[in-house]
Write a protein that holds these residues in place. Structure first.
Motif, PDB file in Angstrom:
ATOM      1  N   PHE A  81     -31.316 -68.423  10.753  1.00 56.56           N
ATOM      2  CA  PHE A  81     -31.165 -67.600  11.949  1.00 56.56           C
ATOM      3  C   PHE A  81     -32.197 -68.049  12.985  1.00 56.56           C
ATOM      4  O   PHE A  81     -32.918 -69.014  12.779  1.00 56.56           O
ATOM      5  CB  PHE A  81     -31.353 -66.115  11.602  1.00 56.56           C
ATOM      6  N   LEU A  82     -32.259 -67.345  14.090  1.00 64.38           N
ATOM      7  CA  LEU A  82     -33.232 -67.686  15.125  1.00 64.38           C
ATOM      8  C   LEU A  82     -34.617 -67.174  14.753  1.00 64.38           C
ATOM      9  O   LEU A  82     -34.764 -66.105  14.161  1.00 64.38           O
ATOM     10  CB  LEU A  82     -32.800 -67.098  16.470  1.00 64.38           C
ATOM     11  N   GLY A  83     -35.634 -67.941  15.148  1.00 64.64           N
ATOM     12  CA  GLY A  83     -37.020 -67.536  14.955  1.00 64.64           C
ATOM     13  C   GLY A  83     -37.612 -67.065  16.267  1.00 64.64           C
ATOM     14  O   GLY A  83     -36.929 -66.977  17.288  1.00 64.64           O
ATOM     15  N   GLY A  84     -38.901 -66.787  16.253  1.00 64.79           N
ATOM     16  CA  GLY A  84     -39.581 -66.215  17.409  1.00 64.79           C
ATOM     17  C   GLY A  84     -39.434 -66.996  18.698  1.00 64.79           C
ATOM     18  O   GLY A  84     -39.120 -66.430  19.749  1.00 64.79           O
ATOM     19  N   VAL A  85     -39.637 -68.307  18.640  1.00 69.48           N
ATOM     20  CA  VAL A  85     -39.557 -69.100  19.871  1.00 69.48           C
ATOM     21  C   VAL A  85     -38.121 -69.151  20.379  1.00 69.48           C
ATOM     22  O   VAL A  85     -37.881 -69.164  21.591  1.00 69.48           O
ATOM     23  CB  VAL A  85     -40.153 -70.511  19.688  1.00 69.48           C
ATOM     24  N   ASN A  86     -37.150 -69.139  19.484  1.00 71.43           N
ATOM     25  CA  ASN A  86     -35.743 -69.151  19.895  1.00 71.43           C
ATOM     26  C   ASN A  86     -35.376 -67.874  20.645  1.00 71.43           C
ATOM     27  O   ASN A  86     -34.729 -67.931  21.690  1.00 71.43           O
ATOM     28  CB  ASN A  86     -34.832 -69.309  18.681  1.00 71.43           C
ATOM     29  N   TRP A  87     -35.809 -66.724  20.105  1.00 67.76           N
ATOM     30  CA  TRP A  87     -35.561 -65.456  20.788  1.00 67.76           C
ATOM     31  C   TRP A  87     -36.278 -65.449  22.139  1.00 67.76           C
ATOM     32  O   TRP A  87     -35.732 -64.961  23.139  1.00 67.76           O
ATOM     33  CB  TRP A  87     -36.014 -64.274  19.938  1.00 67.76           C
ATOM     34  N   ALA A  88     -37.485 -65.994  22.178  1.00 65.81           N
ATOM     35  CA  ALA A  88     -38.259 -66.034  23.428  1.00 65.81           C
ATOM     36  C   ALA A  88     -37.551 -66.871  24.489  1.00 65.81           C
ATOM     37  O   ALA A  88     -37.528 -66.503  25.670  1.00 65.81           O
ATOM     38  CB  ALA A  88     -39.663 -66.574  23.167  1.00 65.81           C
ATOM     39  N   ILE A  89     -36.956 -67.984  24.093  1.00 64.89           N
ATOM     40  CA  ILE A  89     -36.226 -68.829  25.044  1.00 64.89           C
ATOM     41  C   ILE A  89     -35.021 -68.072  25.605  1.00 64.89           C
ATOM     42  O   ILE A  89     -34.767 -68.102  26.813  1.00 64.89           O
ATOM     43  CB  ILE A  89     -35.799 -70.156  24.377  1.00 64.89           C
ATOM     44  N   LEU A  90     -34.294 -67.377  24.750  1.00 66.36           N
ATOM     45  CA  LEU A  90     -33.128 -66.619  25.216  1.00 66.36           C
ATOM     46  C   LEU A  90     -33.541 -65.504  26.178  1.00 66.36           C
ATOM     47  O   LEU A  90     -32.911 -65.312  27.226  1.00 66.36           O
ATOM     48  CB  LEU A  90     -32.355 -66.045  24.025  1.00 66.36           C
ATOM     49  N   VAL A  91     -34.594 -64.769  25.831  1.00 64.22           N
ATOM     50  CA  VAL A  91     -35.074 -63.698  26.715  1.00 64.22           C
ATOM     51  C   VAL A  91     -35.580 -64.291  28.023  1.00 64.22           C
ATOM     52  O   VAL A  91     -35.326 -63.754  29.105  1.00 64.22           O
ATOM     53  CB  VAL A  91     -36.160 -62.847  26.017  1.00 64.22           C
ATOM     54  N   CYS A  92     -36.270 -65.411  27.949  1.00 64.58           N
ATOM     55  CA  CYS A  92     -36.769 -66.076  29.151  1.00 64.58           C
ATOM     56  C   CYS A  92     -35.612 -66.458  30.067  1.00 64.58           C
ATOM     57  O   CYS A  92     -35.703 -66.289  31.294  1.00 64.58           O
ATOM     58  CB  CYS A  92     -37.596 -67.299  28.770  1.00 64.58           C
ATOM     59  N   TRP A  93     -34.533 -66.956  29.503  1.00 66.75           N
ATOM     60  CA  TRP A  93     -33.367 -67.343  30.306  1.00 66.75           C
ATOM     61  C   TRP A  93     -32.833 -66.135  31.066  1.00 66.75           C
ATOM     62  O   TRP A  93     -32.538 -66.222  32.258  1.00 66.75           O
ATOM     63  CB  TRP A  93     -32.281 -67.945  29.415  1.00 66.75           C
TER      64      TRP A  93
END
Length: 144
Positions: A81-93
């Motif tokens: 699944f997605l990890g912390g940096v992946n979620w952060a990139i999506l939220v940043c977008w």
């Protein structure tokens, strides 16, 4: 004086070191991977912007999204699944596309956006850079 006051004064005087691409020159793959966490964090914060309200909205939205993912068993890059940096990139977008939205609206937009995203179309914060800068060794890209 309280200990926290003293630490706060010290922290105010210490400027965070910005990790630029030039710092990657001559580093091996392991070193580049070590530095990348800091680089990505700095890039995401720079993308969100320096406005304190925008930063707080980003951080709050990210905390909520990560907690949602954890509660639903979706927070684990070890399990695919997605990890912390992946979620952060999506939220940043979402924050980048909606710079004046409050955290509650960003959260709503996050779920509406990515529930309807055309996967596997990539989520890009900037134009892709296919070659490293001059002097930086090309390392393999993780692409399962």
């Amino acid at each position: 004086h309280d200990l926290d006051d003293g630490l706060g004064e010290i922290a105010d005087k210490i400027a965070e070191m910005v990790v630029s691409d030039d710092m990657l020159i001559g580093l091996d793959e392991t070193s580049v991977r070590c530095v990348n966490g800091v680089r990505v964090s700095q890039y995401l914060l720079a993308t969100v912007g320096t406005n304190p309200t925008r930063l707080e909205n980003f951080r709050l939205t990210l905390r909520i999204v990560k907690e949602w993912a954890r509660v639903h068993g979706l927070y684990s890059n070890v399990l695919g699944f997605l990890g912390g940096v992946n979620w952060a990139i999506l939220v940043c977008w979402v924050c980048k596309e909606n710079p004046n939205a409050k955290a509650s609206m960003l959260l709503n937009l996050f779920f509406r956006t990515f529930a309807n995203w055309t996967w596997p179309h990539p989520v890009l914060l900037a134009k892709q850079q296919h070659l490293p800068i001059k002097g930086v060794t090309s390392h393999p890209i993780w692409d399962p």
